[in-house]
Design an enzyme around this catalytic site. Structure first.
Site, PDB file in Angstrom:
ATOM      1  N   ARG A  46       0.867  -1.189   0.000  1.00 20.32           N
ATOM      2  CA  ARG A  46       0.000   0.000   0.000  1.00 20.32           C
ATOM      3  C   ARG A  46       0.898   1.232   0.000  1.00 20.32           C
ATOM      4  NH1 ARG A  46       2.508   1.831   3.648  1.00 20.32           N
ATOM      5  NH2 ARG A  46       0.978   3.470   3.797  1.00 20.32           N
ATOM      6  N   ALA A  48       0.643   5.143  -2.138  1.00 24.28           N
ATOM      7  CA  ALA A  48       0.433   5.465  -3.548  1.00 24.28           C
ATOM      8  C   ALA A  48       1.641   5.153  -4.438  1.00 24.28           C
ATOM      9  CB  ALA A  48       0.009   6.932  -3.682  1.00 24.28           C
ATOM     10  N   GLN A 196      -1.928   1.952  10.217  1.00 25.32           N
ATOM     11  CA  GLN A 196      -0.670   2.030   9.462  1.00 25.32           C
ATOM     12  C   GLN A 196       0.358   2.919  10.167  1.00 25.32           C
ATOM     13  OE1 GLN A 196      -3.707   2.478   8.126  1.00 25.32           O
ATOM     14  NE2 GLN A 196      -3.874   1.583   6.080  1.00 25.32           N
ATOM     15  N   ASP A 237      -2.388  10.561  -2.054  1.00 24.95           N
ATOM     16  CA  ASP A 237      -2.803   9.514  -2.979  1.00 24.95           C
ATOM     17  C   ASP A 237      -3.215  10.084  -4.332  1.00 24.95           C
ATOM     18  OD1 ASP A 237      -3.256   8.322  -0.133  1.00 24.95           O
ATOM     19  OD2 ASP A 237      -3.077   6.640  -1.519  1.00 24.95           O
ATOM     20  N   ASN A 247      -5.748  12.045   0.589  1.00 23.30           N
ATOM     21  CA  ASN A 247      -4.787  11.228   1.319  1.00 23.30           C
ATOM     22  C   ASN A 247      -5.564  10.437   2.368  1.00 23.30           C
ATOM     23  OD1 ASN A 247      -2.055  10.370   1.885  1.00 23.30           O
ATOM     24  ND2 ASN A 247      -2.143  11.580   3.755  1.00 23.30           N
ATOM     25  N   LYS A 248      -4.884   9.600   3.099  1.00 21.77           N
ATOM     26  CA  LYS A 248      -5.492   8.749   4.125  1.00 21.77           C
ATOM     27  C   LYS A 248      -6.495   9.530   4.975  1.00 21.77           C
ATOM     28  CE  LYS A 248      -4.980   5.285   4.835  1.00 21.77           C
ATOM     29  NZ  LYS A 248      -5.889   4.227   4.330  1.00 21.77           N
TER      30      LYS A 248
END
Lengths: 351, 351
Positions: A46, A48, A196, A237, A247-248
């Site tokens: 994982r 990007a 993460q 991302d 993004n996350k």
């Protein structure tokens, strides 16, 4: 010890199975495209930029075993493989950009036979791999200039070596700052639901002996309120042409909190994360993932069955909350609509 | 089915063991003060008002078995019991206010013998219990006026029946709104690290057939950015005389996000949560809990051993981010320094 998140070994792709970290450092050897697709889907690989490289390697896995010299059949398999890989995850544009970079090998070489195409595709994938290594170090060096001695930094999710080939985007900034002998510390948001930040970022930063403190996502505001955060770095991302950045999930939260507390908020991402075809973040598809990521942990249920769940994997931070975007070309500042266009080459592909 | 978070049964305190929810509805019968102290410490009973009642019951558990008629010995045991219970958790002021309410029984009755003191203490504890039931319903009714049909509400942690005797503060607002036949939905933040939102609030709200969606804490901003949140209700563990409010970690985050998105942000708390002796939130002690709450889940490690952890259980929301404080007397609006003084009786104790 260096981290090799993804590499090409013995005719296959070897990736770290990130779902096993931080307790076990295990590898998955991908020998076919389906294994790679699943590895992307279930987040074994994982981040990007890493997904971009994984997609390029996935194309090799799906095509290198092709027997014979029928160009039409080969191209059919090639495009089917690209289309299949494109279905693995929707938000990170690197996946699509790198698949396009692979497709360009075909359009750029209309006369090439199957043997040559295979060779050119292999070379392109390796170039994508090497470009990631190079641009991450360039971004890190640009971003490290923002870190002054004694700074307390913050980051979310994992935009590190584990999100790229081996160095990282946001965490690459810390690695370059450390190499430049700067002293600083890092708060890592755990990043629910899949942790993460706790599992990957803390693991990486501790291996590199960087002073790291883990917090839950809901503690970031409290630290900012106590003036304990000097600067924030996040990955991306997908970045629209106006600078809006997906993004996350939780990145937008951090950006709003940063604005309220007047903390500089930076995105770190290579040009492969830019999607210049879209005008704003509203056009970025946001992946929603299954409820069990939120309601269960290693099989143990932590919420009642009857409850509904909303589980978006990403959010979009509007450009006006971003202090700067650190790229391999340097730091892009507002106004983004003008400056992104100036800095980022519109041509998709590799250098 | 009604929830009885804490009650006095057969000469002891019966509490729901909230660490077992939502999977099991189990009770703990506290027959001595140490069992109650541990239940508070390990969060089997939690939530500021419930802790207040638990402390009052704890005093009974520590003193009702006293044999003999030696008043001095009884008072020594009584104060020792109060002091012991005061060490269980530092932030929620209800604990200290209710211990003071129990101590006042002694100061108000200097001539009472041991038998009478025991009786008066028992009556005071039962009055504290009943007052919680009454004021929660009053707060709920006042707060419900803020909910309009179709509203999408948000709440953090558990300020529900499980945080009180049986009705709740912030969630009491939803129960009263439901009783008034209003239609609305609720987003419940899971509330890391111990997931009181996922485990307790979702369990309560689903039992009451309220339309509830669970999210991770880092998703709240994203929902607000999409105009999907109309109003926020949170409980409180301690409110200073200027309106600064300590509550579960993440509340301050919500308040900052609410301000940015112009979403009304309300605190719901009874007068037992006010600490009029302190001028501002800076004087509220914030409990920091052990690292394992963040780094482990049911024994499974989710972060590397080398990482540092910051785990505050609460944060302080400054008064200027609070739209109003819903109390049993009605909704207190800014300026809080003036209006809290007007509305909240300074005398500690029960009605």
């Amino acid at each position: 010890m260096a981290i090799a998140t993804i590499k090409w070994v013995n005719g296959g792709a070897r990736i770290i199975d990130q779902t096993k970290l931080p307790n076990q450092l295990q590898y998955i050897d991908c020998r076919d495209v389906k294994t790679m697709w699943q590895a992307i889907k279930r987040l074994s690989v994982r981040g990007a930029p890493a997904i971009g490289v994984a997609a390029a390697f996935g194309v090799l896995l799906g095509t290198q075993q092709f027997k014979g010299h029928d160009r039409a059949k080969f191209l059919k398999l090639f495009h089917k493989t690209c289309d299949y890989l494109a279905t693995s995850r929707p938000t990170a544009v690197n996946l699509f950009n790198m698949l396009n970079a692979m497709r360009m090998v075909v359009t750029e070489n209309p006369q090439a036979d199957v043997t040559l195409l295979k060779k050119l595709l292999f070379q392109r994938a390796m170039a994508i791999f090497k470009e990631d290594q190079a641009v991450c170090r360039q971004m890190g060096d640009h971003g490290a200039k923002l870190i002054k001695n004694g700074m307390q930094c913050m980051t979310v999710c994992n935009a590190g070596a584990l999100a790229t080939v081996d160095y990282g985007t946001a965490l690459g900034v810390f690695y370059s700052a450390k190499k430049a002998k700067k002293t600083f510390s890092v708060y890592s948001l755990e990043t629910r639901p899949l942790l993460q930040g706790a599992r990957l970022t803390c693991w990486e930063l501790c291996r590199q002996k960087i002073d790291t403190t883990l917090i839950c996502d809901n503690m970031a505001a409290s630290l900012m309120g106590k003036d304990k955060v000097d600067i924030i770095f996040a990955g991306a991302d997908r970045i629209a042409s106006n600078g809006d950045t997906a993004n996350k999930i939780g990145t937008y939260m951090l950006a709003v909190l940063a604005k309220h507390h007047q903390v500089p908020f930076y995105i770190v991402a290579p040009r492969s994360t830019f999607d210049l075809k879209i005008k704003s973040g509203r056009q970025i598809p946001i992946e929603e993932r299954q409820r069990e990521e939120v309601t269960q942990f290693t099989g143990i249920t932590t919420a009642p069955k009857a409850v509904k769940v909303y589980n978006p994997a990403f959010d979009v931070t509007p450009a006006n909350l971003i202090s700067g975007i650190v790229t391999e070309y340097g730091i892009i500042r507002p106004p983004y609509i003008k400056n992104i266009k100036t800095v980022i080459p519109t041509k998709v592909g590799i250098h």
